[in-house]
Scaffold this active site. Structure first.
Site, PDB file in Angstrom:
ATOM      1  N   CYS A  71     -20.081   0.698   7.305  1.00  0.00           N
ATOM      2  CA  CYS A  71     -19.295   0.196   8.667  1.00  0.00           C
ATOM      3  C   CYS A  71     -18.049   1.082   8.860  1.00  0.00           C
ATOM      4  O   CYS A  71     -17.144   1.303   8.053  1.00  0.00           O
ATOM      5  CB  CYS A  71     -18.502  -1.362   8.030  1.00  0.00           C
ATOM      6  SG  CYS A  71     -17.583  -2.094   9.450  1.00  0.00           S
ATOM      7  N   ARG A 124     -18.652  -3.592  17.096  1.00  0.00           N
ATOM      8  CA  ARG A 124     -17.763  -4.830  16.972  1.00  0.00           C
ATOM      9  C   ARG A 124     -16.342  -4.719  17.631  1.00  0.00           C
ATOM     10  O   ARG A 124     -15.664  -3.918  17.337  1.00  0.00           O
ATOM     11  CB  ARG A 124     -17.556  -5.006  15.203  1.00  0.00           C
ATOM     12  CG  ARG A 124     -16.769  -6.109  15.014  1.00  0.00           C
ATOM     13  CD  ARG A 124     -16.586  -6.427  13.402  1.00  0.00           C
ATOM     14  NE  ARG A 124     -17.980  -6.633  12.807  1.00  0.00           N
ATOM     15  CZ  ARG A 124     -18.201  -6.128  11.759  1.00  0.00           C
ATOM     16  NH1 ARG A 124     -17.469  -5.103  11.090  1.00  0.00           N
ATOM     17  NH2 ARG A 124     -19.416  -6.208  11.137  1.00  0.00           N
ATOM     18  N   CYS A 181       0.876  -1.246  -0.052  1.00  0.00           N
ATOM     19  CA  CYS A 181      -0.136   0.077   0.071  1.00  0.00           C
ATOM     20  C   CYS A 181       0.877   1.380   0.044  1.00  0.00           C
ATOM     21  O   CYS A 181       1.935   1.467   0.666  1.00  0.00           O
ATOM     22  CB  CYS A 181      -1.061  -0.087   1.335  1.00  0.00           C
ATOM     23  SG  CYS A 181      -2.090   1.346   1.090  1.00  0.00           S
ATOM     24  N   CYS A 208      -0.033   0.404  10.247  1.00  0.00           N
ATOM     25  CA  CYS A 208      -0.329  -0.631   9.327  1.00  0.00           C
ATOM     26  C   CYS A 208       0.819  -1.271   8.886  1.00  0.00           C
ATOM     27  O   CYS A 208       1.847  -0.831   8.140  1.00  0.00           O
ATOM     28  CB  CYS A 208      -1.105   0.071   8.032  1.00  0.00           C
ATOM     29  SG  CYS A 208      -1.693  -1.293   6.866  1.00  0.00           S
ATOM     30  N   CYS A 250     -16.242 -10.392   4.812  1.00  0.00           N
ATOM     31  CA  CYS A 250     -15.547  -9.119   4.367  1.00  0.00           C
ATOM     32  C   CYS A 250     -14.492  -9.238   3.788  1.00  0.00           C
ATOM     33  O   CYS A 250     -13.570  -9.900   4.105  1.00  0.00           O
ATOM     34  CB  CYS A 250     -15.168  -8.145   5.895  1.00  0.00           C
ATOM     35  SG  CYS A 250     -16.930  -8.038   6.718  1.00  0.00           S
ATOM     36  N   CYS A 307       0.118   5.017   6.880  1.00  0.00           N
ATOM     37  CA  CYS A 307      -0.807   4.743   8.165  1.00  0.00           C
ATOM     38  C   CYS A 307       0.162   4.399   9.200  1.00  0.00           C
ATOM     39  O   CYS A 307       0.683   3.212   8.819  1.00  0.00           O
ATOM     40  CB  CYS A 307      -2.054   4.062   7.797  1.00  0.00           C
ATOM     41  SG  CYS A 307      -3.256   4.516   6.827  1.00  0.00           S
ATOM     42  N   CYS A 366     -19.245  -7.659   2.634  1.00  0.00           N
ATOM     43  CA  CYS A 366     -18.551  -6.048   2.852  1.00  0.00           C
ATOM     44  C   CYS A 366     -17.318  -6.092   2.364  1.00  0.00           C
ATOM     45  O   CYS A 366     -16.543  -7.233   1.936  1.00  0.00           O
ATOM     46  CB  CYS A 366     -18.677  -6.159   4.455  1.00  0.00           C
ATOM     47  SG  CYS A 366     -17.673  -4.720   5.207  1.00  0.00           S
TER      48      CYS A 366
END
Length: 339
Positions: free
Chosen positions: A210, A286, A75, A82, A119, A79, A150
Site C-alpha cells: 500500500c 484510495r 515520532c 505530520c 489498518c 516530516c 494492514c
C-alpha cells in the site's frame, strides 16, 4: 500533449519491455507521460479514466478500510506535514501503545460498520523488536476476526517484514509521500531511497504493498506527475494507492509555510486521482486524508475519476475524517456499494 493512445492503457504500455522470463514487465511511466495526462481537457481525462476503471473494476463498488492509531505521537522524524513529530508543537501527546483488547474492540466496531480492511498505524521511525512483538499479536487477532490486515509502522529492518507476513499481515503501507525531486523539501530525517528499501523488504516477504503520497504540499504539477509515474513504474505497482489531500495542522512546518491556504485546486486533486487510475489500472486508488475538506461534490468527481477505496470512520490517525453515517449517505446518493 500525448499522442492518441492505441489502447485505453496508453501511454505507459508503449514503453513496456519483455522481462527475462518472457513475461511483460509493468508499464514504465515517465513524468512526461503522466504530465500529458494532467494536461488533457478535464472531460477527456475523466472519460479515459472511466474507461480504464470499468475495464478492471466494478464501477459502482468502493472498498472500505478503517485506520487506527495504535501508537500516537512522539515520532523522531521531521516530516513537515505530520502533527505526530515530537519536535513540533501541535497538541498531539506522546501516548503509549494501545493494548490488544482496545485494538480488537476497534476492529470489531470497524467490521460491524462495514469495513473489510483494518489498518494499524504507529508513529515510529521504525519498530524496535520490543515494539514489534505486540503488533504481531494485534495482526493475528484482527486476522482472526475475518478482516484484511494492514500496518504502517515506518521503516522495516531485515526480518521484520517476514515476521509480519508470518503473523498474517496482508498489506503494509509505506508512502513515497512526494516525488524524489521534491522529497527533501518535506523530509530530511530519512531519504527517498530508505522508503524504497522498506518497500523492497515488504515485497520480498510476500506482503501486498500500500503506497501512495500526499498532494497539496506546495509541489508543482510536474512533481505530482513524477510521484504518480514512480508509483506506476514500481514492479509491480502497489495493490493499494492512497492519495492524501494535505490536512494542514497548526504547528507543523507546512502549515507555517502555506499559511493555512489551500495549496492545490480541488479539480487538480481530481486530475491526480484520474492520472493514478489510468497509470495503475489494477490498483485500488484510495481517497485518504483530507476527504472532509474536499466536500461531497469533489469526492463524487474523484469516484468518477477512478477512486474505488476510502478510509472509513471518524478519525484518520490524528486528523478528522467523514463519519460513517455521512459516508453511507454519500454512497447512497452516488449508488456506490461496499466491495
Amino acid at each position: 500533449m500525448l499522442d492518441e493512445p492505441t489502447s485505453i492503457l496508453s501511454p505507459g504500455q508503449r514503453t513496456r519491455e519483455p522481462a527475462g522470463d518472457g513475461h511483460p514487465r509493468s508499464p514504465r511511466w515517465t513524468p512526461d507521460d503522466v504530465l500529458g495526462l494532467f494536461e488533457l481537457p478535464f472531460a477527456d481525462l475523466l472519460f479515459r479514466a472511466q474507461q480504464v476503471h470499468r475495464a478492471h473494476h466494478d464501477a459502482n463498488a468502493v472498498q472500505l478500510s478503517t485506520l487506527l492509531s495504535i501508537k500516537t505521537g512522539g515520532c523522531s522524524e521531521d516530516c513537515g506535514y505530520c502533527p505526530q513529530a515530537a519536535r513540533y508543537h501541535t497538541g498531539v501527546d506522546n501516548e503509549a501503545m494501545l493494548g490488544l483488547g482496545a485494538v480488537l474492540d476497534a476492529a470489531r466496531a470497524a467490521k460491524d460498520a462495514g469495513a473489510t480492511r483494518f489498518c494499524m498505524g504507529a508513529a515510529w521511525r521504525g519498530p524496535k523488536e520490543r515494539d514489534l512483538a505486540p503488533v504481531l499479536d494485534m495482526v493475528r487477532g484482527v486476522k482472526a476476526l475475518g478482516l484484511e490486515t494492514c500496518c504502517t509502522l515506518g521503516m522495516l529492518k531485515d526480518g521484520q517484514a517476514e515476521a509480519l507476513a508470518e503473523a498474517g499481515l496482508d498489506y503494509y503501507n509505506h508512502n513515497l509521500d512526494t516525488s524524489a525531486g521534491f522529497y527533501g523539501e518535506i523530509v530530511t530525517t530519512r531519504g527517498h531511497g530508505d522508503r524504497l528499501d522498506t518497500l523492497g523488504r515488504v515485497r520480498g516477504a510476500g506482503i501486498h504493498v500500500c503506497c501512495g503520497g500526499i498532494v497539496g504540499m506546495g509541489e508543482s504539477r510536474r512533481e505530482r506527475a513524477a510521484l504518480i509515474a514512480e508509483l506506476a513504474s514500481l514492479d509491480p505497482p502497489p495493490e493499494s494507492v492512497p492519495i492524501n489531500h494535505l490536512v494542514q495542522v497548526e504547528g507543523t512546518p507546512l502549515h507555517a509555510k502555506l499559511h493555512g491556504e489551500r495549496a492545490i485546486d480541488p479539480l487538480e486533486f481530481v486530475r491526480t486521482i484520474a492520472a493514478a487510475r489510468i497509470s495503475m489500472p489494477s490498483s485500488m486508488v484510495r481517497l485518504s486524508a483530507g476527504r472532509r475538506e474536499l466536500g461531497e461534490a469533489v469526492q463524487a468527481l474523484c469516484f468518477l475519476a477512478g477512486a474505488n477505496s476510502v478510509f472509513y470512520g471518524d478519525r484518520l490517525l490524528v486528523t478528522g475524517n467523514p463519519d460513517v453515517e455521512a459516508d453511507r449517505a454519500l454512497f447512497e446518493k452516488l449508488g456506490l456499494e461496499p466491495a
